[in-house]
Write an enzyme that holds these catalytic residues in place. Structure first.
Site, PDB file in Angstrom:
ATOM      1  CE1 TYR A  39      -4.395  -2.320   4.650  1.00 14.80           C
ATOM      2  CE2 TYR A  39      -3.574  -0.229   3.799  1.00 14.80           C
ATOM      3  CZ  TYR A  39      -4.078  -1.497   3.583  1.00 14.80           C
ATOM      4  OH  TYR A  39      -4.249  -1.951   2.290  1.00 14.80           O
ATOM      5  CB  SER A  95      -0.894   0.022   1.253  1.00 14.84           C
ATOM      6  OG  SER A  95      -1.561   1.273   1.379  1.00 14.84           O
TER       7      SER A  95
END
Length: 258
Positions: free
Chosen positions: A155, A142
């Site tokens: 995350y 990501s």
């Protein structure tokens, strides 16, 4: 220049998180290129829909929790038994549970590490054990692993860890001719993200324009990615067109990480 095929005839791939979003798009893209694909996801109904969306070709749906190393090992063995020797692997399974630092639920934190990092570890380990020279692995990370944003500590940490893990795996596997790369998406219209949107129109507008108070810079290209945008980059890195690329992370976010 000589021409070469993107994927060798008879190639087999394992794709985790293949029930929806980027994983499903990768699986469909591989099948369209003649690759046999074992689709792994813990959602059996979603897997069935993904197999149908592949529109033919050789596929194998396996209900698997990537946090379970034995289940991943069994899935690789099943893929090899039913489809043939595995040559490519993609780690696209992931979970997203945002929260401010002081409100992070320990259970969410642990679950995120088990899936986003443990799942990658298990796929890389099986790839190291089974992929032949010339094989390739892509891990979906990501842009949060590159640029921090508020409420994304868990995350971001897991995706950064997955990236570091993949680079080390790539270093070790280079000795046997197996490549390991990463694709780092930005905001992408996946079910995982859309499930967090209470007001989809407002959420899209905020993603495009940015939110300075959250240190979110917007998307210069002015569009939110489709899963296929990310899948196309994954397919390139898996293919022979990228045969001399390893241990790299390509950010595919429309310029959002600047």
């Amino acid at each position: 220049m000589f021409e070469r095929q993107d994927f060798l005839p008879g190639s087999v791939a394992v794709v985790t998180g293949a029930g929806s979003g980027i994983g499903a798009a990768v699986a469909a893209g591989l099948v369209s290129r003649g690759v046999a694909v074992a689709l792994l996801d813990r959602d059996a109904a979603a897997l069935a829909a993904s197999v149908a969306a592949c529109g033919g070709g050789r596929t194998l749906a396996l209900t698997v929790d990537v946090a379970d190393p034995d289940a991943v090992r069994t899935a690789f063995a099943a893929a090899a038994d039913r489809l043939g020797p595995v040559r490519h692997a993609v780690a696209a399974a992931g979970i997203l549970r945002p929260a401010p630092l002081t409100e992070i639920d320990p259970a969410d934190f642990c679950a995120s590490w088990q899936v986003n990092v443990g799942g990658v570890l298990h796929l890389l380990q099986e790839s190291a054990r089974t992929l032949p020279p010339g094989g390739s692995v892509v891990v979906v990370t990501s842009n949060a692993a590159v640029v921090p944003r508020t409420s994304m500590a868990t995350y971001a940490a897991t995706k950064a860890a997955a990236a570091a893990l993949t680079r080390v795996a790539g270093l070790e596997l280079a000795a046997v001719g197996v490549r390991c790369n990463m694709v780092a998406p930005g905001t992408t219209a996946t079910p995982m993200l859309q499930a967090l949107w209470t007001d989809p129109d407002a959420a899209r507008a905020q993603a495009l324009a940015g939110e300075p108070e959250k240190h979110r810079l917007g998307i210069p290209l002015g569009r939110i990615a489709d899963p296929e945008d990310i899948a196309d980059t994954v397919l390139y890195l898996l293919s022979q067109q990228a045969r001399h690329i390893t241990m790299q992370q390509l950010v595919v976010d429309g310029g959002a990480s600047l």
